[in-house]
Enzyme design. Structure first.
Site: not given
Length: 157
Positions: A43, A45-47, A50
């Site tokens: 997703s 925002t997760c990309i 991280l």
């Protein structure tokens, strides 16, 4: 349960991207730990979160901190995610949602999905005590990385 600074970190054993079991005790023997719970691999925002962490890994290493990402994705999915984003830190699968629940960072409803990890950050010192806790209800927000870095610097002084 709500995790607060000064509490002992809940222990866990989860699978990494190779399917191997990893315990918090095993990792926390001589380093401070930054636990980053994130909702879902791949997703946007997760990309961003991280990959920003990946790009700042030298800072965490200089402060003798180990970064661990945790989501409810399977370890198979996390393996593909780690490889596709060239992540240089451990990802663990909380597929059964037990650790997210223990750390108080589990959505009851996330876009119709039950039991997705909230974006959260915890700093655990070498003695296994929570020194920083941030649980975000808005998954589009990122943790306060400046505050996390300040805590890590304090722990190393």
């Amino acid at each position: 349960m709500k995790i607060k600074e000064g509490m002992k970190a809940p222990q866990f054993i989860l699978q990494n991207t190779e399917g191997e079991k990893v315990s918090l005790n095993q990792v926390n023997q001589d380093k401070n730990i930054v636990l980053l719970f994130f909702p879902l691999a791949f997703s946007s925002t997760c990309i961003k979160e991280l990959c920003d962490t990946r790009d700042n890994m030298k800072f965490y290493e200089a402060l003798d901190a180990e970064v661990i990402g945790i989501s409810i994705d399977s370890f198979f999915t996390l393996k593909e995610f780690k490889e596709s984003q060239n992540l240089n830190f451990t990802l663990l699968s909380d597929f059964n949602k037990e650790v997210s629940k223990d750390y108080g960072c589990l959505y009851d409803d996330f876009y119709g999905m039950v039991g997705v990890s909230k974006r959260s950050a915890f700093v655990i010192d070498r003695e296994g005590v929570i020194q920083y806790s941030e649980v975000l209800d808005d998954a589009s927000k990122l943790p306060d990385f400046a505050a996390i870095q300040d805590i890590l610097e304090e722990l190393n002084n």
